[in-house]
Design a protein around this motif. Structure first.
Motif, PDB file in Angstrom:
ATOM      1  N   VAL A   5     -10.687   2.733  -9.272  1.00 11.20           N
ATOM      2  CA  VAL A   5      -9.812   2.312  -8.181  1.00 11.20           C
ATOM      3  C   VAL A   5     -10.428   2.809  -6.883  1.00 11.20           C
ATOM      4  CG1 VAL A   5      -7.520   2.469  -7.147  1.00 11.20           C
ATOM      5  CG2 VAL A   5      -7.755   2.413  -9.632  1.00 11.20           C
ATOM      6  N   ASP A   6     -10.618   1.896  -5.965  1.00 10.89           N
ATOM      7  CA  ASP A   6     -11.124   2.254  -4.642  1.00 10.89           C
ATOM      8  C   ASP A   6      -9.969   2.886  -3.859  1.00 10.89           C
ATOM      9  OD1 ASP A   6     -11.961   2.412  -2.027  1.00 10.89           O
ATOM     10  OD2 ASP A   6     -13.027   0.492  -2.070  1.00 10.89           O
ATOM     11  N   LEU A   7      -9.975   4.205  -3.836  1.00 12.22           N
ATOM     12  CA  LEU A   7      -8.845   4.927  -3.239  1.00 12.22           C
ATOM     13  C   LEU A   7      -8.805   4.794  -1.718  1.00 12.22           C
ATOM     14  CD1 LEU A   7      -8.869   8.054  -5.565  1.00 12.22           C
ATOM     15  CD2 LEU A   7      -7.339   6.082  -5.659  1.00 12.22           C
ATOM     16  N   ASN A   8      -9.903   4.343  -1.128  1.00 13.51           N
ATOM     17  CA  ASN A   8      -9.875   4.065   0.312  1.00 13.51           C
ATOM     18  C   ASN A   8      -9.116   2.773   0.606  1.00 13.51           C
ATOM     19  OD1 ASN A   8     -11.386   6.318   1.176  1.00 13.51           O
ATOM     20  ND2 ASN A   8     -13.244   5.307   0.435  1.00 13.51           N
ATOM     21  N   ARG A   9      -9.120   1.870  -0.377  1.00 16.16           N
ATOM     22  CA  ARG A   9      -8.385   0.614  -0.219  1.00 16.16           C
ATOM     23  C   ARG A   9      -6.926   0.752  -0.617  1.00 16.16           C
ATOM     24  NH1 ARG A   9     -10.348  -4.942  -0.940  1.00 16.16           N
ATOM     25  NH2 ARG A   9     -12.482  -4.989  -0.246  1.00 16.16           N
ATOM     26  N   CYS A  10      -6.668   1.539  -1.655  1.00 21.66           N
ATOM     27  CA  CYS A  10      -5.317   1.650  -2.219  1.00 21.66           C
ATOM     28  C   CYS A  10      -4.324   2.078  -1.140  1.00 21.66           C
ATOM     29  CB  CYS A  10      -5.326   2.667  -3.363  1.00 21.66           C
ATOM     30  SG  CYS A  10      -3.662   3.011  -3.995  1.00 21.66           S
ATOM     31  N   GLN A  11      -3.253   1.306  -1.057  1.00 24.58           N
ATOM     32  CA  GLN A  11      -2.213   1.590  -0.063  1.00 24.58           C
ATOM     33  C   GLN A  11      -0.895   1.999  -0.725  1.00 24.58           C
ATOM     34  OE1 GLN A  11      -2.761   1.282   3.409  1.00 24.58           O
ATOM     35  NE2 GLN A  11      -4.895   1.068   2.741  1.00 24.58           N
ATOM     36  N   GLY A  12      -0.949   2.262  -2.014  1.00 25.73           N
ATOM     37  CA  GLY A  12       0.249   2.712  -2.718  1.00 25.73           C
ATOM     38  C   GLY A  12       1.275   1.629  -2.979  1.00 25.73           C
ATOM     39  N   TYR A  13       0.811   0.395  -3.185  1.00 23.57           N
ATOM     40  CA  TYR A  13       1.758  -0.699  -3.453  1.00 23.57           C
ATOM     41  C   TYR A  13       2.423  -0.582  -4.825  1.00 23.57           C
ATOM     42  CZ  TYR A  13       0.308  -3.149   0.742  1.00 23.57           C
ATOM     43  OH  TYR A  13       0.058  -3.488   2.047  1.00 23.57           O
ATOM     44  N   ALA A  14       1.800   0.159  -5.725  1.00 22.10           N
ATOM     45  CA  ALA A  14       2.399   0.520  -7.017  1.00 22.10           C
ATOM     46  C   ALA A  14       2.599  -0.637  -7.986  1.00 22.10           C
ATOM     47  CB  ALA A  14       3.726   1.267  -6.812  1.00 22.10           C
ATOM     48  N   GLN A  15       2.009  -1.783  -7.721  1.00 20.68           N
ATOM     49  CA  GLN A  15       2.089  -2.865  -8.713  1.00 20.68           C
ATOM     50  C   GLN A  15       1.422  -2.439 -10.017  1.00 20.68           C
ATOM     51  OE1 GLN A  15       3.749  -5.794  -8.112  1.00 20.68           O
ATOM     52  NE2 GLN A  15       4.337  -4.613  -6.311  1.00 20.68           N
ATOM     53  N   CYS A  16       0.344  -1.699  -9.891  1.00 24.24           N
ATOM     54  CA  CYS A  16      -0.372  -1.224 -11.080  1.00 24.24           C
ATOM     55  C   CYS A  16       0.486  -0.264 -11.902  1.00 24.24           C
ATOM     56  CB  CYS A  16      -1.678  -0.556 -10.665  1.00 24.24           C
ATOM     57  SG  CYS A  16      -1.449   0.779  -9.467  1.00 24.24           S
ATOM     58  N   VAL A  17       1.212   0.591 -11.223  1.00 18.12           N
ATOM     59  CA  VAL A  17       2.064   1.565 -11.915  1.00 18.12           C
ATOM     60  C   VAL A  17       3.182   0.827 -12.652  1.00 18.12           C
ATOM     61  CG1 VAL A  17       3.548   3.589 -11.603  1.00 18.12           C
ATOM     62  CG2 VAL A  17       1.562   3.263 -10.125  1.00 18.12           C
ATOM     63  N   PHE A  24      -1.771   4.009 -14.918  1.00 20.86           N
ATOM     64  CA  PHE A  24      -1.704   4.372 -13.502  1.00 20.86           C
ATOM     65  C   PHE A  24      -0.460   5.217 -13.219  1.00 20.86           C
ATOM     66  CE2 PHE A  24      -3.756   0.225 -13.843  1.00 20.86           C
ATOM     67  CZ  PHE A  24      -4.916   0.420 -13.114  1.00 20.86           C
ATOM     68  N   GLU A  25      -0.619   6.163 -12.345  1.00 18.68           N
ATOM     69  CA  GLU A  25       0.494   7.038 -11.985  1.00 18.68           C
ATOM     70  C   GLU A  25       0.364   7.359 -10.500  1.00 18.68           C
ATOM     71  OE1 GLU A  25       2.142  11.223 -13.755  1.00 18.68           O
ATOM     72  OE2 GLU A  25       0.594  10.162 -14.875  1.00 18.68           O
ATOM     73  N   LEU A  26       1.485   7.273  -9.807  1.00 17.43           N
ATOM     74  CA  LEU A  26       1.466   7.519  -8.368  1.00 17.43           C
ATOM     75  C   LEU A  26       2.153   8.847  -8.074  1.00 17.43           C
ATOM     76  CD1 LEU A  26       0.347   5.854  -6.016  1.00 17.43           C
ATOM     77  CD2 LEU A  26       2.561   4.724  -5.842  1.00 17.43           C
ATOM     78  N   HIS A  27       1.450   9.707  -7.372  1.00 19.40           N
ATOM     79  CA  HIS A  27       2.031  10.989  -6.953  1.00 19.40           C
ATOM     80  C   HIS A  27       2.169  10.944  -5.447  1.00 19.40           C
ATOM     81  CE1 HIS A  27       1.453  13.000 -10.856  1.00 19.40           C
ATOM     82  NE2 HIS A  27       0.495  12.107 -10.968  1.00 19.40           N
ATOM     83  N   GLY A  28       3.396  10.945  -4.980  1.00 15.27           N
ATOM     84  CA  GLY A  28       3.583  10.752  -3.550  1.00 15.27           C
ATOM     85  C   GLY A  28       3.341   9.289  -3.229  1.00 15.27           C
ATOM     86  N   GLU A  29       3.192   8.954  -1.975  1.00 16.34           N
ATOM     87  CA  GLU A  29       3.122   7.543  -1.607  1.00 16.34           C
ATOM     88  C   GLU A  29       1.760   6.903  -1.805  1.00 16.34           C
ATOM     89  OE1 GLU A  29       4.769   6.408   2.072  1.00 16.34           O
ATOM     90  OE2 GLU A  29       6.777   7.089   1.532  1.00 16.34           O
ATOM     91  N   GLU A  30       0.710   7.675  -1.653  1.00 10.43           N
ATOM     92  CA  GLU A  30      -0.607   7.055  -1.725  1.00 10.43           C
ATOM     93  C   GLU A  30      -1.591   7.793  -2.606  1.00 10.43           C
ATOM     94  OE1 GLU A  30      -2.238   6.150   2.073  1.00 10.43           O
ATOM     95  OE2 GLU A  30      -0.452   5.074   2.702  1.00 10.43           O
ATOM     96  N   SER A  31      -1.103   8.713  -3.431  1.00  8.67           N
ATOM     97  CA  SER A  31      -2.009   9.479  -4.270  1.00  8.67           C
ATOM     98  C   SER A  31      -1.980   8.934  -5.693  1.00  8.67           C
ATOM     99  CB  SER A  31      -1.598  10.951  -4.233  1.00  8.67           C
ATOM    100  OG  SER A  31      -2.534  11.710  -4.937  1.00  8.67           O
ATOM    101  N   LEU A  32      -2.898   8.026  -5.968  1.00  9.33           N
ATOM    102  CA  LEU A  32      -2.914   7.340  -7.257  1.00  9.33           C
ATOM    103  C   LEU A  32      -3.810   8.071  -8.251  1.00  9.33           C
ATOM    104  CD1 LEU A  32      -1.945   4.689  -8.686  1.00  9.33           C
ATOM    105  CD2 LEU A  32      -4.198   3.779  -8.132  1.00  9.33           C
ATOM    106  N   ALA A  57      -7.800  -3.276  -5.016  1.00  2.00           N
ATOM    107  CA  ALA A  57      -8.403  -1.942  -5.107  1.00  2.00           C
ATOM    108  C   ALA A  57      -8.875  -1.595  -6.515  1.00  2.00           C
ATOM    109  CB  ALA A  57      -7.395  -0.892  -4.637  1.00  2.00           C
ATOM    110  N   ILE A  58      -8.419  -2.378  -7.513  1.00  2.00           N
ATOM    111  CA  ILE A  58      -8.735  -2.050  -8.909  1.00  2.00           C
ATOM    112  C   ILE A  58      -9.942  -2.865  -9.366  1.00  2.00           C
ATOM    113  CG2 ILE A  58      -7.862  -2.027 -11.272  1.00  2.00           C
ATOM    114  CD1 ILE A  58      -5.004  -1.993  -9.978  1.00  2.00           C
ATOM    115  N   LEU A  59     -10.957  -2.157  -9.817  1.00  2.00           N
ATOM    116  CA  LEU A  59     -12.166  -2.811 -10.303  1.00  2.00           C
ATOM    117  C   LEU A  59     -12.277  -2.561 -11.797  1.00  2.00           C
ATOM    118  CD1 LEU A  59     -14.480  -1.492  -7.466  1.00  2.00           C
ATOM    119  CD2 LEU A  59     -13.318  -3.700  -7.565  1.00  2.00           C
TER     120      LEU A  59
END
Ligand code: F3S
Length: 63
Positions: A5-17, A24-32, A57-59
């Motif tokens: 996951v390109d963490l520079n691109r990830c904006q915490g949309y959480a569709q993956c979670v 996938f697991e989200l900790h806080g708003e943008e910490s994937l 963001a997911i490759l």
């Protein structure tokens, strides 16, 4: 199946979670957090997550 996951691109949309909570697991708003090595029974879910991420963001790679 391996993922990055390109963490520079990830904006915490959480569709993956939502689609693949075992990968996938989200900790806080943008910490994937994610499992780079995807179990076979999660492949389809991860494919859906890859397609659903609004910022691509997911490759996914097949070894
Ligand atoms: Fe990030 Fe995309 Fe998931 S923005 S939280 S990788 S859906």
């Amino acid at each position: 199946m391996q993922i990055v996951v390109d963490l520079n691109r990830c904006q915490g949309y959480a569709q993956c979670v939502f689609l693949a909570p075992q990968v996938f697991e989200l900790h806080g708003e943008e910490s994937l957090m994610f499992r780079p090595s995807v179990p076979d029974d999660q492949r389809e879910r991860v494919r859906r997550a890859e397609a659903a991420c609004p910022v691509q963001a997911i490759l996914v790679g097949e070894p």
